[in-house]
Write a protein that holds these residues in place. Structure first.
Motif, mmCIF file in Angstrom:
data_model
loop_
_atom_site.group_PDB
_atom_site.id
_atom_site.type_symbol
_atom_site.label_atom_id
_atom_site.label_comp_id
_atom_site.label_asym_id
_atom_site.label_seq_id
_atom_site.Cartn_x
_atom_site.Cartn_y
_atom_site.Cartn_z
ATOM 1 N N VAL A 103 -0.326 73.088 1.911
ATOM 2 C CA VAL A 103 0.197 74.053 1.187
ATOM 3 C C VAL A 103 1.356 75.157 1.724
ATOM 4 C CG1 VAL A 103 1.459 73.740 -1.105
ATOM 5 C CG2 VAL A 103 0.461 71.895 -0.187
ATOM 6 N N ALA B 154 7.234 68.113 3.757
ATOM 7 C CA ALA B 154 7.976 68.610 3.171
ATOM 8 C C ALA B 154 9.434 68.726 3.017
ATOM 9 C CB ALA B 154 8.338 70.880 2.319
ATOM 10 N N THR C 145 7.479 67.953 -2.939
ATOM 11 C CA THR C 145 6.187 67.173 -2.556
ATOM 12 C C THR C 145 5.049 67.717 -1.536
ATOM 13 O OG1 THR C 145 6.457 65.419 -2.815
ATOM 14 C CG2 THR C 145 6.476 65.876 -5.023
ATOM 15 N N SER D 41 10.678 65.279 1.394
ATOM 16 C CA SER D 41 10.746 64.923 0.473
ATOM 17 C C SER D 41 11.160 66.159 -0.465
ATOM 18 C CB SER D 41 9.316 65.281 -0.438
ATOM 19 O OG SER D 41 8.274 66.161 -0.307
ATOM 20 N N ASP D 42 12.267 67.097 0.020
ATOM 21 C CA ASP D 42 12.517 67.806 -0.681
ATOM 22 C C ASP D 42 14.148 67.462 -1.296
ATOM 23 O OD1 ASP D 42 14.483 69.800 -1.132
ATOM 24 O OD2 ASP D 42 14.626 71.110 0.655
ATOM 25 N N LEU E 76 7.366 74.235 -3.891
ATOM 26 C CA LEU E 76 6.880 73.203 -3.087
ATOM 27 C C LEU E 76 5.463 73.149 -4.563
ATOM 28 C CD1 LEU E 76 5.597 74.564 0.122
ATOM 29 C CD2 LEU E 76 6.942 72.938 -0.198
ATOM 30 N N VAL E 77 5.411 71.541 -4.392
ATOM 31 C CA VAL E 77 4.307 70.448 -5.953
ATOM 32 C C VAL E 77 3.757 69.692 -4.916
ATOM 33 C CG1 VAL E 77 4.341 69.210 -7.801
ATOM 34 C CG2 VAL E 77 5.946 70.425 -6.478
ATOM 35 N N PRO E 78 1.637 70.637 -4.710
ATOM 36 C CA PRO E 78 1.286 69.814 -3.746
ATOM 37 C C PRO E 78 0.889 68.659 -4.779
ATOM 38 C CG PRO E 78 0.692 72.209 -4.252
ATOM 39 C CD PRO E 78 1.742 72.161 -5.528
ATOM 40 N N THR E 79 0.897 67.687 -3.919
ATOM 41 C CA THR E 79 0.824 66.074 -4.832
ATOM 42 C C THR E 79 -0.153 65.524 -3.367
ATOM 43 O OG1 THR E 79 2.916 66.849 -6.303
ATOM 44 C CG2 THR E 79 1.870 64.256 -5.653
ATOM 45 N N TRP E 80 -0.607 64.280 -4.473
ATOM 46 C CA TRP E 80 -1.076 63.358 -3.328
ATOM 47 C C TRP E 80 -0.488 61.997 -3.456
ATOM 48 C CZ3 TRP E 80 -4.527 65.146 -0.288
ATOM 49 C CH2 TRP E 80 -6.266 65.435 -0.890
ATOM 50 N N SER E 81 -0.186 60.920 -2.114
ATOM 51 C CA SER E 81 1.105 60.307 -2.417
ATOM 52 C C SER E 81 -0.103 59.151 -1.522
ATOM 53 C CB SER E 81 1.964 60.888 -1.560
ATOM 54 O OG SER E 81 1.767 60.660 0.019
ATOM 55 N N ALA F 157 1.378 67.006 0.288
ATOM 56 C CA ALA F 157 0.065 66.636 0.167
ATOM 57 C C ALA F 157 -0.642 68.560 0.488
ATOM 58 C CB ALA F 157 -0.754 65.743 0.627
#
Length: 247
Positions: free
Chosen positions: A193, A141, A151, A144-145, A209-214, A153
């Motif tokens: 998360v 986390a 974001t 990407s903060d 926190l934004v749950p996101t696949w990358s 995963a």
């Protein structure tokens, strides 16, 4: 017993050195800051003089797939060649559970290359695949903060305490080579998360926190992809127990 730890100044490296010294072993630290360069080989022969076992917990700096493969490949080749010259009897590599079914992650590709080189080496070996560490979620986390928004995963993992990993590596390094070791994992599955949220809360840090696949953590890691296989060795420390020490 004289044991070298490659990556001795990193998170797991420091803990492994401490575990080995606690048990009375003579430990040689290998890292660039200690005057030993795995990429050039400078200082390796001197560092491995009289060493019986080497624990490799090195990681590559952030890079693309080609850069990661080049870094870990060169470092591992140099280390194994120096071990062969020194007569080292056991190479222990820390790897990651699930990497052979995941193509999109550059770091996993580098770890697969390490495994390939180690298993083809004349130096007797043990490869120890471990799950993600308890501090992994907050670390990811943090990458990407941006202004308190990160974001991450929604991975299902079965995390393990870093100190438990170090204890197992120290144990294995003092024994006979075992080839590919059982998967090493913590006691219970967790949602990445939720782990990040709870770790940040324990540390007094507010992050949305934004749950996101990358590209780094894609859908091929969904479901049970990162969970340990049958016959795994389960370490004792739960995430909750580790978390209590973060407050």
């Amino acid at each position: 017993m004289r044991i070298a730890v490659a990556g001795a100044t990193g998170n797991i490296g420091r803990l492994t050195v401490a575990a080995l010294e606690r048990d009375g072993h003579d430990v040689v630290g290998i890292s660039r800051s200690l005057g030993v360069d795995l990429l050039t080989g400078d200082g390796l022969d001197t560092a491995l003089d009289g060493v019986e076992s080497v624990v490799d917990v090195t990681n590559a700096p952030a890079a693309d797939r080609a850069g990661t493969l080049a870094y870990l490949g060169a470092a591992t080749r140099n280390l194994l060649a120096a071990e062969e010259r020194a007569g080292v009897r056991h190479h222990v590599l820390l790897s990651i559970v699930g990497i052979h079914g995941i193509e999109g992650n550059a770091h996993y590709a580098g770890k697969r290359e390490q495994e390939r080189l180690v298993s083809a080496s004349p130096v007797p070996w043990t490869i120890v695949p471990a799950t993600q560490f308890h501090d992994f979620a907050a670390m990811v986390a943090g990458w990407s903060d941006r202004d308190g928004v990160a974001t991450i995963a929604p991975l299902l993992v079965q995390p393990i305490a870093p100190a438990d990993v170090a204890d197992v590596l120290a144990e294995i390094a003092t024994g006979e080579p075992q080839g590919r070791y059982a998967d090493l994992a913590g006691p219970e599955p967790q949602d990445l998360v939720d782990m990040a949220r709870r770790t940040n809360a324990a540390r007094g840090k507010t992050v949305r926190l934004v749950p996101t696949w990358s590209a780094l953590f894609g859908l091929e890691m969904a479901g049970n992809a990162l969970l340990p296989g049958e016959g795994a060795r389960i370490a004792p420390t739960t995430f909750d127990e580790w978390l209590a020490g973060q407050r």
